[in-house]
Design a protein around this motif. Structure first.
Motif, PDB file in Angstrom:
ATOM      1  N   PHE B  47      39.078  42.464  38.777  1.00 46.75           N
ATOM      2  CA  PHE B  47      39.334  42.721  40.199  1.00 46.75           C
ATOM      3  C   PHE B  47      38.067  42.690  41.041  1.00 46.75           C
ATOM      4  O   PHE B  47      38.129  42.497  42.248  1.00 46.75           O
ATOM      5  N   ALA B  48      36.898  42.887  40.397  1.00 46.17           N
ATOM      6  CA  ALA B  48      35.636  42.837  41.135  1.00 46.17           C
ATOM      7  C   ALA B  48      34.901  41.514  40.915  1.00 46.17           C
ATOM      8  O   ALA B  48      33.742  41.384  41.320  1.00 46.17           O
ATOM      9  N   MET B  49      35.565  40.546  40.270  1.00 45.00           N
ATOM     10  CA  MET B  49      34.867  39.306  39.924  1.00 45.00           C
ATOM     11  C   MET B  49      35.053  38.251  41.018  1.00 45.00           C
ATOM     12  O   MET B  49      36.184  37.866  41.312  1.00 45.00           O
ATOM     13  N   PRO B  50      33.973  37.787  41.662  1.00 45.75           N
ATOM     14  CA  PRO B  50      34.122  36.850  42.778  1.00 45.75           C
ATOM     15  C   PRO B  50      34.385  35.392  42.379  1.00 45.75           C
ATOM     16  O   PRO B  50      34.857  34.637  43.207  1.00 45.75           O
ATOM     17  N   TYR B  51      34.050  34.979  41.167  1.00 44.21           N
ATOM     18  CA  TYR B  51      34.080  33.544  40.841  1.00 44.21           C
ATOM     19  C   TYR B  51      35.245  33.187  39.932  1.00 44.21           C
ATOM     20  O   TYR B  51      35.510  33.867  38.944  1.00 44.21           O
ATOM     21  N   LYS B  52      35.901  32.058  40.272  1.00 45.32           N
ATOM     22  CA  LYS B  52      37.169  31.732  39.620  1.00 45.32           C
ATOM     23  C   LYS B  52      37.024  31.490  38.119  1.00 45.32           C
ATOM     24  O   LYS B  52      37.877  31.914  37.337  1.00 45.32           O
ATOM     25  N   GLU B  53      35.923  30.835  37.716  1.00 47.53           N
ATOM     26  CA  GLU B  53      35.747  30.575  36.273  1.00 47.53           C
ATOM     27  C   GLU B  53      35.636  31.891  35.516  1.00 47.53           C
ATOM     28  O   GLU B  53      36.147  32.028  34.391  1.00 47.53           O
ATOM     29  N   ALA B  54      34.939  32.865  36.130  1.00 48.23           N
ATOM     30  CA  ALA B  54      34.751  34.156  35.463  1.00 48.23           C
ATOM     31  C   ALA B  54      36.035  35.002  35.514  1.00 48.23           C
ATOM     32  O   ALA B  54      36.305  35.763  34.586  1.00 48.23           O
ATOM     33  N   LYS B  55      36.837  34.844  36.593  1.00 47.72           N
ATOM     34  CA  LYS B  55      38.151  35.516  36.613  1.00 47.72           C
ATOM     35  C   LYS B  55      39.003  35.001  35.462  1.00 47.72           C
ATOM     36  O   LYS B  55      39.715  35.761  34.803  1.00 47.72           O
ATOM     37  N   ALA B  56      38.933  33.673  35.231  1.00 51.72           N
ATOM     38  CA  ALA B  56      39.736  33.069  34.168  1.00 51.72           C
ATOM     39  C   ALA B  56      39.275  33.557  32.794  1.00 51.72           C
ATOM     40  O   ALA B  56      40.104  33.924  31.952  1.00 51.72           O
ATOM     41  N   ILE B  57      37.958  33.603  32.565  1.00 52.55           N
ATOM     42  CA  ILE B  57      37.486  33.982  31.222  1.00 52.55           C
ATOM     43  C   ILE B  57      37.759  35.459  30.961  1.00 52.55           C
ATOM     44  O   ILE B  57      38.109  35.840  29.838  1.00 52.55           O
ATOM     45  N   LEU B  58      37.628  36.324  31.991  1.00 55.79           N
ATOM     46  CA  LEU B  58      37.955  37.744  31.788  1.00 55.79           C
ATOM     47  C   LEU B  58      39.444  37.916  31.472  1.00 55.79           C
ATOM     48  O   LEU B  58      39.822  38.723  30.617  1.00 55.79           O
ATOM     49  N   THR B  59      40.293  37.138  32.153  1.00 60.44           N
ATOM     50  CA  THR B  59      41.732  37.198  31.896  1.00 60.44           C
ATOM     51  C   THR B  59      42.053  36.737  30.474  1.00 60.44           C
ATOM     52  O   THR B  59      42.779  37.412  29.730  1.00 60.44           O
ATOM     53  N   ASP B  60      41.484  35.600  30.094  1.00 62.06           N
ATOM     54  CA  ASP B  60      41.861  35.004  28.809  1.00 62.06           C
ATOM     55  C   ASP B  60      41.242  35.746  27.626  1.00 62.06           C
ATOM     56  O   ASP B  60      41.904  35.921  26.594  1.00 62.06           O
ATOM     57  N   ILE B  61      39.990  36.214  27.758  1.00 66.76           N
ATOM     58  CA  ILE B  61      39.416  37.001  26.656  1.00 66.76           C
ATOM     59  C   ILE B  61      40.089  38.374  26.600  1.00 66.76           C
ATOM     60  O   ILE B  61      40.426  38.863  25.517  1.00 66.76           O
ATOM     61  N   GLY B  62      40.338  38.991  27.768  1.00 64.93           N
ATOM     62  CA  GLY B  62      41.047  40.280  27.787  1.00 64.93           C
ATOM     63  C   GLY B  62      42.395  40.184  27.092  1.00 64.93           C
ATOM     64  O   GLY B  62      42.801  41.095  26.350  1.00 64.93           O
ATOM     65  N   THR B  63      43.085  39.061  27.304  1.00 62.70           N
ATOM     66  CA  THR B  63      44.384  38.850  26.659  1.00 62.70           C
ATOM     67  C   THR B  63      44.214  38.647  25.151  1.00 62.70           C
ATOM     68  O   THR B  63      44.980  39.199  24.348  1.00 62.70           O
ATOM     69  N   GLU B  64      43.184  37.877  24.758  1.00 63.47           N
ATOM     70  CA  GLU B  64      42.959  37.675  23.315  1.00 63.47           C
ATOM     71  C   GLU B  64      42.623  38.999  22.629  1.00 63.47           C
ATOM     72  O   GLU B  64      43.027  39.241  21.493  1.00 63.47           O
ATOM     73  N   GLU B  65      41.901  39.879  23.335  1.00 60.16           N
ATOM     74  CA  GLU B  65      41.551  41.177  22.736  1.00 60.16           C
ATOM     75  C   GLU B  65      42.807  42.007  22.451  1.00 60.16           C
ATOM     76  O   GLU B  65      42.828  42.779  21.494  1.00 60.16           O
ATOM     77  N   LEU B  66      43.840  41.862  23.292  1.00 61.17           N
ATOM     78  CA  LEU B  66      45.106  42.559  22.999  1.00 61.17           C
ATOM     79  C   LEU B  66      45.669  42.073  21.664  1.00 61.17           C
ATOM     80  O   LEU B  66      46.202  42.857  20.868  1.00 61.17           O
ATOM     81  N   ALA B  67      45.530  40.759  21.408  1.00 66.21           N
ATOM     82  CA  ALA B  67      45.986  40.199  20.134  1.00 66.21           C
ATOM     83  C   ALA B  67      45.116  40.698  18.982  1.00 66.21           C
ATOM     84  O   ALA B  67      45.616  40.916  17.873  1.00 66.21           O
TER      85      ALA B  67
END
Lengths: 83, 207
Positions: B47-67
């Motif tokens: 939510f505090a990340m300004p750049y789209k590539e970094a929003k994507a990597i936080l989303t996708d790694i955060g999701t992988e960590e749930l797995a």
């Protein structure tokens, strides 16, 4: 509301109906009328999803149509106001 | 929102129970370098990340960590299945068993419950990504320490997979940090918060 917002609202409505039906089916897995509704609303959700993706981009990170740009990263993200 | 995929990211099939090892491995669920903290840290930082590539990597790694959390819990579950009361009583798993039986509950290897301080979400993308790179190294070394004590290939194999993912995540977070730093204003020597102090970005347009 523009076309994108309208289509998203339809998809959210269909997906919510599907999701709520899933909760019911989890505890009533043999309820035939609920299973029929599940089949129906699943089709509605799938066709709205396809339409949204083709017009406005991916919803899952596996939805990207191959091109020279991985459009998954594109703004806006769901927590951002779509200006 | 999220949808559940009814499969593990990597297969786990442990034949021999081992309550002592379960007590150590559970730290990668509820411990300071565990997958619970990792997933919720990255998903909160978005939510505090300004750049789209970094929003994507936080989303996708955060999701992988749930797995990965599910994988760690699967390992602990399979290591504590079909144990006799006698086997539990004579193991280091007995204190955990007292409160949680063989259920899954987030504690570290010493039994200290999960602490939300580990989310470490600061609202500053540079601080957050530095934190994330350190977090991936800390998770990697914890898997290294688990591998020192594991001699069963059924356990070693999925733990090695998890260890390797930490290395990939470290690399991707390093790239995300570079994207953030490349966007800083050249006069922002002290790396002021690019999410809050708008003049710290090189262009004052929106992200």
């Amino acid at each position: 509301m523009d076309e994108k917002q309208q289509l998203m609202q339809k998809l959210q409505t269909a997906d919510f109906a599907l999701f709520d039906t899933v909760l019911y089916l989890d505890t009533h897995p043999t309820d035939q009328s609920a299973l029929n509704y599940y089949d129906k609303i699943k089709q509605v959700s799938e066709s709205l999803r396809e339409e949204y993706i083709s017009k406005f981009g991916p919803l899952f990170n596996s939805d990207v149509e191959s091109s020279n740009m991985f459009s998954w990263v594109n703004n806006p993200w769901p927590w951002e106001v779509d200006a | 929102m999220w949808k559940y995929d009814k499969k593990l990211e990597y297969p786990i099939s442990i034949k021999n129970p081992n309550p002592d090892l379960a007590k150590l491995i559970t730290s990668q669920f509820g411990g300071p370098h565990g997958e619970l903290g990792a997933s919720l840290r990255y998903l909160s930082q978005r939510f505090a990340m300004p750049y789209k590539e970094a929003k994507a990597i936080l989303t996708d790694i955060g999701t992988e960590e749930l797995a990965h959390m599910e994988m760690v819990n699967t390992i602990v579950h399979q290591l504590t299945k079909n144990l006799t009361e006698k086997e539990i009583e004579s193991s280091s798993f007995a204190p955990y068993f007292m409160d949680h039986t063989v259920g899954i509950y987030p504690v570290d290897a010493s039994g200290v419950p999960f602490n939300a301080m580990q989310f470490a979400s600061t609202g500053d993308p540079i601080a957050d990504l530095m934190e994330d790179m350190a977090a991936e190294q800390k998770a990697r070394l914890t898997y290294d320490n688990i591998l020192r004590f594991a001699d069963d290939p059924d356990i070693i194999d999925p733990i090695r997979f998890l260890r390797e993912r930490e290395i990939v995540h470290f690399q991707r977070f390093g790239e995300a940090l570079r994207i953030v730093q490349d966007n800083l204003n050249s006069k922002n020597f002290y790396a002021f918060n690019p999410a809050f102090d708008k003049n710290s970005n090189s262009n004052n347009t929106s992200y």
